[in-house]
Design a protein around this motif. Structure first.
Motif, PDB file in Angstrom:
ATOM      1  N   GLY A   1      12.838   7.515   0.452  1.00  0.00           N
ATOM      2  CA  GLY A   1      13.375   7.774   1.781  1.00  0.00           C
ATOM      3  C   GLY A   1      14.879   7.688   1.846  1.00  0.00           C
ATOM      4  O   GLY A   1      15.588   7.845   0.843  1.00  0.00           O
ATOM      5  N   ARG A   2      15.379   7.396   3.016  1.00  0.00           N
ATOM      6  CA  ARG A   2      16.815   7.400   3.243  1.00  0.00           C
ATOM      7  C   ARG A   2      17.557   6.357   2.421  1.00  0.00           C
ATOM      8  O   ARG A   2      18.702   6.540   2.046  1.00  0.00           O
ATOM      9  CB  ARG A   2      17.096   7.185   4.736  1.00  0.00           C
ATOM     10  CG  ARG A   2      16.760   8.410   5.595  1.00  0.00           C
ATOM     11  CD  ARG A   2      16.653   8.027   7.072  1.00  0.00           C
ATOM     12  NE  ARG A   2      16.565   9.202   7.920  1.00  0.00           N
ATOM     13  CZ  ARG A   2      15.436   9.899   8.116  1.00  0.00           C
ATOM     14  NH1 ARG A   2      14.315   9.525   7.502  1.00  0.00           N
ATOM     15  NH2 ARG A   2      15.412  10.960   8.913  1.00  0.00           N
ATOM     16  N   ARG A   3      16.913   5.246   2.127  1.00  0.00           N
ATOM     17  CA  ARG A   3      17.568   4.174   1.370  1.00  0.00           C
ATOM     18  C   ARG A   3      17.242   4.220  -0.121  1.00  0.00           C
ATOM     19  O   ARG A   3      17.436   3.227  -0.831  1.00  0.00           O
ATOM     20  CB  ARG A   3      17.142   2.818   1.942  1.00  0.00           C
ATOM     21  CG  ARG A   3      17.748   2.506   3.292  1.00  0.00           C
ATOM     22  CD  ARG A   3      19.200   2.078   3.154  1.00  0.00           C
ATOM     23  NE  ARG A   3      19.760   1.675   4.436  1.00  0.00           N
ATOM     24  CZ  ARG A   3      20.918   1.082   4.603  1.00  0.00           C
ATOM     25  NH1 ARG A   3      21.670   0.822   3.563  1.00  0.00           N
ATOM     26  NH2 ARG A   3      21.356   0.777   5.799  1.00  0.00           N
ATOM     27  N   ILE A   4      16.773   5.344  -0.601  1.00  0.00           N
ATOM     28  CA  ILE A   4      16.483   5.459  -2.024  1.00  0.00           C
ATOM     29  C   ILE A   4      17.756   5.198  -2.826  1.00  0.00           C
ATOM     30  O   ILE A   4      18.872   5.433  -2.347  1.00  0.00           O
ATOM     31  CB  ILE A   4      15.902   6.861  -2.344  1.00  0.00           C
ATOM     32  CG1 ILE A   4      15.277   6.895  -3.740  1.00  0.00           C
ATOM     33  CG2 ILE A   4      16.977   7.935  -2.212  1.00  0.00           C
ATOM     34  CD1 ILE A   4      14.477   8.155  -4.021  1.00  0.00           C
ATOM     35  N   CYS A   5      17.603   4.696  -4.040  1.00  0.00           N
ATOM     36  CA  CYS A   5      18.743   4.340  -4.871  1.00  0.00           C
ATOM     37  C   CYS A   5      19.734   5.493  -4.999  1.00  0.00           C
ATOM     38  O   CYS A   5      19.352   6.613  -5.366  1.00  0.00           O
ATOM     39  CB  CYS A   5      18.262   3.925  -6.257  1.00  0.00           C
ATOM     40  SG  CYS A   5      19.571   3.611  -7.445  1.00  0.00           S
ATOM     41  N   SER A   6      20.994   5.226  -4.702  1.00  0.00           N
ATOM     42  CA  SER A   6      22.024   6.271  -4.762  1.00  0.00           C
ATOM     43  C   SER A   6      22.253   6.768  -6.180  1.00  0.00           C
ATOM     44  O   SER A   6      22.714   7.887  -6.378  1.00  0.00           O
ATOM     45  CB  SER A   6      23.348   5.723  -4.203  1.00  0.00           C
ATOM     46  OG  SER A   6      23.191   5.235  -2.899  1.00  0.00           O
ATOM     47  N   GLY A   7      21.941   5.938  -7.166  1.00  0.00           N
ATOM     48  CA  GLY A   7      22.203   6.299  -8.550  1.00  0.00           C
ATOM     49  C   GLY A   7      20.984   6.759  -9.316  1.00  0.00           C
ATOM     50  O   GLY A   7      20.970   6.694 -10.553  1.00  0.00           O
TER      51      GLY A   7
ATOM     52  N   ASP B   1       0.841  -1.199   0.000  1.00  0.00           N
ATOM     53  CA  ASP B   1       0.000   0.000   0.000  1.00  0.00           C
ATOM     54  C   ASP B   1       0.876   1.248   0.000  1.00  0.00           C
ATOM     55  O   ASP B   1       1.826   1.351   0.787  1.00  0.00           O
ATOM     56  CB  ASP B   1      -0.912  -0.004   1.232  1.00  0.00           C
ATOM     57  CG  ASP B   1      -1.749   1.252   1.343  1.00  0.00           C
ATOM     58  OD1 ASP B   1      -2.770   1.346   0.647  1.00  0.00           O
ATOM     59  OD2 ASP B   1      -1.348   2.160   2.110  1.00  0.00           O
ATOM     60  N   ARG B   2       0.569   2.212  -0.866  1.00  0.00           N
ATOM     61  CA  ARG B   2       1.414   3.393  -1.014  1.00  0.00           C
ATOM     62  C   ARG B   2       1.392   4.295   0.223  1.00  0.00           C
ATOM     63  O   ARG B   2       2.402   4.927   0.540  1.00  0.00           O
ATOM     64  CB  ARG B   2       0.995   4.188  -2.256  1.00  0.00           C
ATOM     65  CG  ARG B   2      -0.413   4.743  -2.232  1.00  0.00           C
ATOM     66  CD  ARG B   2      -0.827   5.253  -3.602  1.00  0.00           C
ATOM     67  NE  ARG B   2      -2.138   5.883  -3.573  1.00  0.00           N
ATOM     68  CZ  ARG B   2      -2.338   7.181  -3.387  1.00  0.00           C
ATOM     69  NH1 ARG B   2      -1.296   7.989  -3.231  1.00  0.00           N
ATOM     70  NH2 ARG B   2      -3.550   7.683  -3.371  1.00  0.00           N
ATOM     71  N   HIS B   3       0.271   4.347   0.933  1.00  0.00           N
ATOM     72  CA  HIS B   3       0.195   5.184   2.133  1.00  0.00           C
ATOM     73  C   HIS B   3       1.042   4.588   3.265  1.00  0.00           C
ATOM     74  O   HIS B   3       1.763   5.310   3.962  1.00  0.00           O
ATOM     75  CB  HIS B   3      -1.262   5.334   2.588  1.00  0.00           C
ATOM     76  CG  HIS B   3      -2.150   5.963   1.557  1.00  0.00           C
ATOM     77  ND1 HIS B   3      -1.998   7.270   1.141  1.00  0.00           N
ATOM     78  CD2 HIS B   3      -3.193   5.448   0.841  1.00  0.00           C
ATOM     79  CE1 HIS B   3      -2.921   7.552   0.226  1.00  0.00           C
ATOM     80  NE2 HIS B   3      -3.642   6.456   0.024  1.00  0.00           N
ATOM     81  N   LEU B   4       0.955   3.270   3.431  1.00  0.00           N
ATOM     82  CA  LEU B   4       1.782   2.612   4.443  1.00  0.00           C
ATOM     83  C   LEU B   4       3.264   2.721   4.073  1.00  0.00           C
ATOM     84  O   LEU B   4       4.117   2.913   4.950  1.00  0.00           O
ATOM     85  CB  LEU B   4       1.378   1.140   4.571  1.00  0.00           C
ATOM     86  CG  LEU B   4      -0.009   0.850   5.149  1.00  0.00           C
ATOM     87  CD1 LEU B   4      -0.309  -0.639   5.091  1.00  0.00           C
ATOM     88  CD2 LEU B   4      -0.121   1.366   6.582  1.00  0.00           C
ATOM     89  N   ALA B   5       3.563   2.606   2.784  1.00  0.00           N
ATOM     90  CA  ALA B   5       4.948   2.736   2.337  1.00  0.00           C
ATOM     91  C   ALA B   5       5.477   4.129   2.635  1.00  0.00           C
ATOM     92  O   ALA B   5       6.631   4.294   3.074  1.00  0.00           O
ATOM     93  CB  ALA B   5       5.036   2.449   0.839  1.00  0.00           C
TER      94      ALA B   5
ATOM     95  N   GLY C   1       9.236  10.191  -3.962  1.00  0.00           N
ATOM     96  CA  GLY C   1       8.198   9.919  -2.971  1.00  0.00           C
ATOM     97  C   GLY C   1       8.211  10.825  -1.760  1.00  0.00           C
ATOM     98  O   GLY C   1       7.584  10.510  -0.749  1.00  0.00           O
ATOM     99  N   THR C   2       8.892  11.952  -1.827  1.00  0.00           N
ATOM    100  CA  THR C   2       9.027  12.818  -0.651  1.00  0.00           C
ATOM    101  C   THR C   2       7.676  13.310  -0.153  1.00  0.00           C
ATOM    102  O   THR C   2       7.380  13.267   1.050  1.00  0.00           O
ATOM    103  CB  THR C   2       9.940  14.015  -0.977  1.00  0.00           C
ATOM    104  OG1 THR C   2      11.194  13.522  -1.423  1.00  0.00           O
ATOM    105  CG2 THR C   2      10.139  14.883   0.259  1.00  0.00           C
ATOM    106  N   LYS C   3       6.832  13.812  -1.069  1.00  0.00           N
ATOM    107  CA  LYS C   3       5.530  14.343  -0.670  1.00  0.00           C
ATOM    108  C   LYS C   3       4.464  13.259  -0.628  1.00  0.00           C
ATOM    109  O   LYS C   3       3.644  13.202   0.276  1.00  0.00           O
ATOM    110  CB  LYS C   3       5.105  15.448  -1.636  1.00  0.00           C
ATOM    111  CG  LYS C   3       6.022  16.674  -1.620  1.00  0.00           C
ATOM    112  CD  LYS C   3       5.540  17.728  -2.602  1.00  0.00           C
ATOM    113  CE  LYS C   3       6.458  18.946  -2.581  1.00  0.00           C
ATOM    114  NZ  LYS C   3       6.015  19.983  -3.570  1.00  0.00           N
ATOM    115  N   GLU C   4       4.483  12.411  -1.631  1.00  0.00           N
ATOM    116  CA  GLU C   4       3.480  11.358  -1.743  1.00  0.00           C
ATOM    117  C   GLU C   4       4.025  10.268  -2.647  1.00  0.00           C
ATOM    118  O   GLU C   4       4.707  10.548  -3.627  1.00  0.00           O
ATOM    119  CB  GLU C   4       2.181  11.926  -2.340  1.00  0.00           C
ATOM    120  CG  GLU C   4       1.074  10.909  -2.514  1.00  0.00           C
ATOM    121  CD  GLU C   4      -0.144  11.487  -3.217  1.00  0.00           C
ATOM    122  OE1 GLU C   4      -1.200  10.839  -3.164  1.00  0.00           O
ATOM    123  OE2 GLU C   4      -0.028  12.571  -3.814  1.00  0.00           O
ATOM    124  N   ILE C   5       3.731   9.030  -2.313  1.00  0.00           N
ATOM    125  CA  ILE C   5       4.207   7.924  -3.136  1.00  0.00           C
ATOM    126  C   ILE C   5       3.098   7.474  -4.071  1.00  0.00           C
ATOM    127  O   ILE C   5       2.036   7.032  -3.634  1.00  0.00           O
ATOM    128  CB  ILE C   5       4.677   6.749  -2.257  1.00  0.00           C
ATOM    129  CG1 ILE C   5       5.980   7.110  -1.545  1.00  0.00           C
ATOM    130  CG2 ILE C   5       4.880   5.495  -3.107  1.00  0.00           C
ATOM    131  CD1 ILE C   5       6.504   6.030  -0.623  1.00  0.00           C
TER     132      ILE C   5
END
Length: 509
Positions: free
Chosen positions: A450-456, A80-84, A438-442
């Motif tokens: 978030g913090r673990r978003i793909c570095s590349g 679910d995008r809201h839970l994510a 996904g900062t504002k909404e996914i």
């Protein structure tokens, strides 16, 4: 009689443990019945080759957040995008760590000294900042424009050799070309084709073997490591083989940097002034006495860079070109945009600065990433403390994974989500305001969030747009009569086309 009563007593004890376990964890996300010590392993192995189908059925039955047990390990899956968004953005720090994987850390991560495996903390911040904030910073990416131009020429040359491609020609060309580019960026040196193939083979053999044969060590690793000694030994030998190929490249770069510091200059045109290994050689670990990275850590980080950037990009390129073969009107509109930009810039070649003037190109890439994300399940996150999400308790150290593919197909967000329609990312479309971070909404998250978003993320988008534009500029991609494009999927390291793309390539005038 004594044996019968013993069996009855054993069943009663097991039932008691199951009931007790269920009561103890009744606030966990729902899921199928788990037997103590074994979890869901009693039934899961029969269908584990198609985990996505299993998860789809479980989500349909239990809801958008479910739990599974693999031995003593608790896995939480979210679709679910809201839970994510709550997990990865709102409470990102709580979900930003990685699980402990004792049995395989020696082989894959050298005690978690890679960006994807490092615990959330100072080491991870240092390694990620080095890659995303230093090496792949937009101001430095331009240093590799000539390498991308060389890769484009390589793509054109190899694809021109086969106007009607065989079963694997397209995907193999994409993989080889992207791997060659990443090697160039990593080690600062353009290698001969045979050497590139050696590295590619060693990387893929190790990756596929570890993915298929080492999962058994997830359950009771201290026992299984002895029961499956041959598998463990094979994995170590594959890693040793990879080290034997990559270490000379690292040593050569180290020696070159020493010569430069002594006043010598580079005398080969195929040598880059700046590469990923340069940044790794400069790293010092403050929490470990300020030491440099050891050889095994350097190899693990280089291997991570090569694999993460090659398969995801080449897989997505294949999906994009498959959609363009299937949807000729989309390809025609993209070709018209390319011609217009080239004409306005009085140029015969696509330069990277032109990409920002091609909104439909970006829309095609975004739609492909929504419809065919190269990875359907994100790498597992680990929560750092007990946390309540969606009304359920996520215990500390639980493994949490997000289903990227399901989120990108949400009917509440996307109109006819199974349709390939780049126009949804243009003005007036439902995806025009999508932020893929996904900062504002996914709404979609092909690179995580978030913090673990793909570095590349940034360079991945650049590569996809640049190479798609050049592939369409150079060739008209047509279907082969009697051989329809098949969009069935198959899970490997990424989610690939089960039947590789075949197409008739016509050189444009």
């Amino acid at each position: 009689m004594e044996v019968s009563w013993l069996l009855v007593l054993l069943l009663l004890c097991v039932s008691f443990l199951i009931i007790k376990s269920k009561a103890q964890y009744q606030r966990l996300p729902p899921g199928p019945l788990a037997v103590p010590f074994f979890g869901n392993l009693l039934w899961l192995p029969q269908t584990s080759s198609n985990i996505e189908s299993i998860l789809h059925d479980l989500h349909t039955h239990y809801g958008p957040i479910i739990s599974l047990r693999m031995g003593s390990r608790l896995l939480i899956f979210i679709s679910d995008r809201h839970l994510a968004h709550s997990a990865l953005i709102t409470y990102g720090a709580t979900f930003a760590s990685r699980p402990t994987q004792t049995a395989i850390r020696e082989i894959l991560t050298v005690n978690y000294h890679t960006i994807s495996s490092a615990k959330y903390g100072s080491l991870w911040r240092l390694l990620r900042r080095n890659l995303a904030g230093e090496f792949l910073h937009p101001s430095r990416v331009k240093f590799f424009s000539l390498a991308r131009k060389w890769t484009t020429d390589l793509l054109k040359e190899k694809l021109s050799c086969c106007k009607i491609t065989n079963d694997n020609a397209i995907i193999e060309t994409f993989q080889f070309s992207m791997f060659s580019l990443l090697i160039y960026m990593c080690f600062g040196k353009r290698l001969e084709e045979d050497y590139v193939k050696q590295i590619k083979s060693a990387e893929r053999d190790s990756l596929l073997y570890n993915g298929r044969k080492l999962n058994i060590f997830a359950c009771m690793p201290m026992v299984t490591k002895h029961l499956y000694r041959k598998r463990w030994k094979t994995a170590l030998n594959l890693r040793k083989r990879l080290k034997g190929i990559l270490l000379p490249l690292i040593e050569a770069r180290r020696e070159l940097n020493e010569k430069i510091r002594e006043g010598n200059s580079r005398n080969e045109h195929k040598i880059l002034e700046y590469c990923y290994v340069d940044t790794l050689l400069d790293i010092r670990l403050p929490d470990e006495g300020g030491r440099s990275l050891i050889d095994d850590e350097l190899i693990a980080l280089c291997s991570e860079f090569l694999i993460a950037g090659t398969d995801t990009t080449s897989t997505t390129l294949e999906w994009i070109m498959a959609e363009l073969v299937k949807n000729q009107q989309v390809q025609l509109r993209l070709w018209d945009e390319i011609k217009l930009v080239l004409s306005n810039n009085n140029s015969e070649d696509i330069e990277e600065g032109m990409l920002e003037k091609m909104p439909y190109l970006k829309a095609v890439v975004l739609e492909a990433l929504r419809r065919h994300p190269p990875v359907h399940l994100l790498l597992h996150h680990a929560v750092t403390e007990d946390f309540t999400l969606g009304g359920y308790v996520i215990p500390k150290e639980a493994w949490v994974s997000i289903n990227v593919a399901n989120i990108g197909m949400d009917k509440e967000v996307w109109d006819n989500p199974t349709e390939f329609k780049p126009e949804r990312f243009l003005e007036g479309g439902e995806g025009v305001d999508v932020d893929i971070t996904g900062t504002k909404e996914i709404k979609m998250m092909p690179f995580g969030a978030g913090r673990r978003i793909c570095s590349g993320l940034g360079i991945a988008m650049l590569h996809l747009e640049y190479f798609v534009a050049n592939l369409v500029k150079e060739f008209e991609w047509k279907g082969i009569e009697g051989d329809e494009v098949d969009f069935a999927e198959k899970a490997e390291f990424t989610v690939v086309m089960k039947k590789p793309l075949r197409a008739h390539l016509v050189q444009r005038k």
